[in-house]
Design a protein around this motif. Structure first.
Motif, mmCIF file in Angstrom:
data_model
loop_
_atom_site.group_PDB
_atom_site.id
_atom_site.type_symbol
_atom_site.label_atom_id
_atom_site.label_comp_id
_atom_site.label_asym_id
_atom_site.label_seq_id
_atom_site.Cartn_x
_atom_site.Cartn_y
_atom_site.Cartn_z
ATOM 1 N N UNK A 109 0.824 -1.331 -0.073
ATOM 2 C CA UNK A 109 -0.082 0.130 -0.076
ATOM 3 C C UNK A 109 1.047 1.070 0.074
ATOM 4 N N UNK A 110 1.965 1.364 0.839
ATOM 5 C CA UNK A 110 2.757 2.358 1.001
ATOM 6 C C UNK A 110 3.490 2.563 -0.451
ATOM 7 N N UNK A 162 -4.834 -6.596 -7.248
ATOM 8 C CA UNK A 162 -3.528 -6.828 -8.274
ATOM 9 C C UNK A 162 -2.581 -7.883 -7.360
ATOM 10 N N UNK A 163 -2.380 -7.718 -6.156
ATOM 11 C CA UNK A 163 -1.302 -8.324 -5.431
ATOM 12 C C UNK A 163 -1.991 -9.676 -4.835
ATOM 13 N N UNK A 194 -8.572 2.947 -4.797
ATOM 14 C CA UNK A 194 -7.264 2.673 -5.169
ATOM 15 C C UNK A 194 -6.567 1.323 -4.489
ATOM 16 N N UNK A 195 -6.806 1.413 -2.948
ATOM 17 C CA UNK A 195 -6.553 0.531 -2.161
ATOM 18 C C UNK A 195 -6.988 -0.850 -2.521
ATOM 19 N N UNK A 196 -8.185 -1.046 -2.865
ATOM 20 C CA UNK A 196 -8.795 -2.337 -3.376
ATOM 21 C C UNK A 196 -8.224 -2.723 -4.522
ATOM 22 N N UNK A 197 -8.180 -1.898 -5.555
ATOM 23 C CA UNK A 197 -7.343 -2.425 -6.922
ATOM 24 C C UNK A 197 -6.010 -2.694 -6.400
ATOM 25 N N UNK A 198 -4.853 -2.067 -5.863
ATOM 26 C CA UNK A 198 -3.930 -2.499 -5.618
ATOM 27 C C UNK A 198 -3.746 -3.986 -4.899
#
Lengths: 148, 432
Positions: free
Chosen positions: A90-91, A128-129, A121-125
């Motif tokens: 996240x960071x 993705x991971x 954006x957090x959900x997307x990231x």
């Protein structure tokens, strides 16, 4: 994948926290998890409950400042270093965490409630991971073995 | 001592004759020089000649603080600006200050009045006096300063805000007198006590005012510091400090009747009260040149007696103040109206209009706390946002009131709603 968190503003007065739990108990609302942030004058009780909409309605009816806030619940394996990894992910994407607390520790995974600066954006990231995320229903009932 | 025996010890007849003569002169001058009063008198079908003496005083119109605001800044001045040598101002409720002005002669009369007060408290040329009222637009600092210089005392113009330095100088200079608010003096006394310096100072007398205090507070100050404490009263609209003060008898504050006519009225009916009856104090100035005022309503509640005092003075005495006929609060010498807080909060637009002012005296200093209800619209579950809101409210109010404010967020509906008028002020200071 957004979860409704029930947040209540509580003055630092003896018995005030108990008043909140009394209202929820009377309406058969289960508290799956909570965190209590405190300042010298007031506290902020943040809860994941079995029925957030109803929880908000009845608390407001009883005169509390209550609101619903969108948060996410991410699952991380119960192994050393996993919390660090997810925070780094996240960071690295320039997402900051406003606050977080544990939702559940039962089973192989730990679920963490997070309020991020940019939830979408957090959900997307996280997706993705390949991080697992709790659905709202899952989060509301996660610790309630007797939930109807 | 009695500084001006001729003026302070006249017979009642002499006082009334002098007041009548000065009133006639004032009315004539005001009628011709102040449009506001001329119009008011014309509406009442009054001509200057109708005021033949003090018995006609109640024919004159009242003046209120609002009249001063409406004529901001210099509309009520009765002299050309070239004759005004100074202005003072107090904070206003809607951003507009109340402005008062003085001619050279006004300043002389003001210092004469303050000198009488100081002499009445036994202060003289051999005293060293710290003036610890604010210097500046507030009349407290400069008012006491000029009076003390006129008396011949050594003046140390401390102003406010640095207690440590005040105490150091009090000790080093051998200060014998101090002029400040009573609550500040108690704070100084406690600091001296904490530092073990109570026996190292040479203080003998204090002149306290600018805020309401009680006989018990006076005794506490006297016992703690082993000094004598006196009460001084004034308001900038009429003069500043020095309109009235008490003597050794502490049985009321002597009003300088050669310069001001005091009246006590019923604030509801506006009819005069009997001698000894509590009502609103009203003043008419007799010698003011720059800003003469007719029947100015102070909103301070008190009673009056014309009995000569055991000290030898014959001028009228007003009793200790019983409160206000409006909702003004005096906090650390600063006048605060609850409406100022409401206006500032509404202007911010980020909080609910539900607030309550809590005034308390902690360690002898007045503390103003404002509780504001957290409304859903402005409620965030992030502490940081709530703290920012608190800071913003505190800053806005500090700017509006000229006073540091503690802001506390409270749950909705915790502030009592009463029928009709809501309770906006809780004054916990015990002044009985």
């Amino acid at each position: 994948m957004l979860i409704k968190q029930l947040s209540v503003f509580i003055e630092n007065k003896q018995g005030r926290l108990e008043d909140v739990t009394q209202v929820l108990k009377d309406h058969n609302i289960n508290i799956a998890s909570f965190s209590l942030a405190d300042t010298s004058a007031y506290g902020m009780l943040r809860m994941i409950v079995s029925d957030p909409e109803e929880g908000k309605r009845i608390l407001k009816e009883e005169g509390f400042s209550a609101r619903l806030t969108d948060v996410i619940a991410v699952k991380i394996p119960q192994m050393p270093g996993t919390l660090h990894e997810v925070l780094k992910v996240l960071s690295d994407s320039e997402i900051s965490i406003e606050y977080m607390y544990t939702l559940a520790t039962a089973g192989r995974d730990t679920s963490i409630i997070m309020k991020a600066s940019d939830l979408d954006k957090a959900l997307m990231v996280l997706k993705k991971h390949k991080y697992g995320l709790c659905t709202a229903k899952e989060a509301y009932e996660i610790n309630n073995l007797n939930c109807k | 001592m009695i500084w001006n025996e001729t003026k302070e010890c006249m017979s009642r007849d002499e006082i009334l004759n002098m007041q009548s003569a000065r009133l006639r002169k004032t009315v004539r001058r005001v009628y011709h020089n102040v449009e506001f009063y001329r119009k008011k008198m014309q509406q009442l079908d009054l001509e200057p000649g109708d005021i033949k003496g003090i018995e006609d005083l109640n024919k004159l119109p009242f003046t209120t603080k609002q009249d001063l605001r409406d004529n901001y800044p210099f509309g009520l001045f009765a002299v050309p600006q070239s004759e005004v040598v100074r202005v003072h101002a107090s904070s206003g409720t809607t951003g507009k200050a109340t402005v008062v002005g003085y001619t050279r002669r006004d300043i002389e009369i003001w210092q004469e009045c303050v000198t009488r007060v100081l002499a009445m408290a036994g202060i003289g040329a051999n005293d060293k006096i710290q003036v610890a009222y604010g210097y500046g637009l507030f009349t407290g600092g400069l008012g006491l300063h000029y009076g003390a210089e006129n008396l011949g005392a050594t003046v140390i113009p401390m102003s406010t805000g640095n207690t440590k330095r005040l105490i150091a100088m009090m000790e080093d200079f051998g200060v014998t007198a101090i002029a400040c608010t009573p609550s500040y003096l108690l704070h100084i006394a406690e600091t001296l006590e904490d530092e073990g310096k109570l026996d190292k100072i040479n203080l003998k007398v204090a002149i306290c005012g600018a805020e309401p205090w009680t006989e018990n507070m006076r005794k506490e100050i006297e016992n703690k510091l082993n000094i004598k404490a006196y009460d001084i009263y004034g308001l900038s609209e009429i003069l500043g400090p020095g309109v009235a003060a008490d003597c050794d008898a502490h049985s009321g504050l002597h009003v300088y009747e050669d310069h001001f006519i005091p009246e006590i009225i019923n604030p509801d009916t506006l009819e005069p009260c009997k001698e000894g009856e509590v009502g609103e104090l009203v003043f008419t100035t007799l010698t003011k040149e720059a800003l003469p005022l007719f029947r100015y309503r102070t909103k301070d509640l008190t009673s009056i007696t014309y009995e000569p005092c055991e000290c030898g003075r014959t001028i009228a005495r007003i009793s200790r103040f019983k409160g206000r006929s409006d909702d003004m609060l005096i906090i650390r010498g600063v006048n605060v109206f609850p409406s100022q807080v409401e206006a500032a909060l509404l202007e911010m637009g980020e909080t609910s209009p539900h607030y309550v002012l809590i005034v308390d005296r902690i360690n002898n200093l007045d503390v103003l706390e404002i509780q504001v209800e957290v409304e859903e619209r402005f409620f965030s579950d992030e502490i940081r946002n709530l703290e920012n809101l608190t800071k913003k409210i505190a800053h806005t109010l500090q700017t509006a009131l000229g006073l540091a404010v503690k802001v506390t967020l409270v749950e909705p509906k915790t502030i009592a709603r009463s029928e009709g008028k809501s309770k906006r002020v809780i004054d916990k200071r015990i002044l009985i």
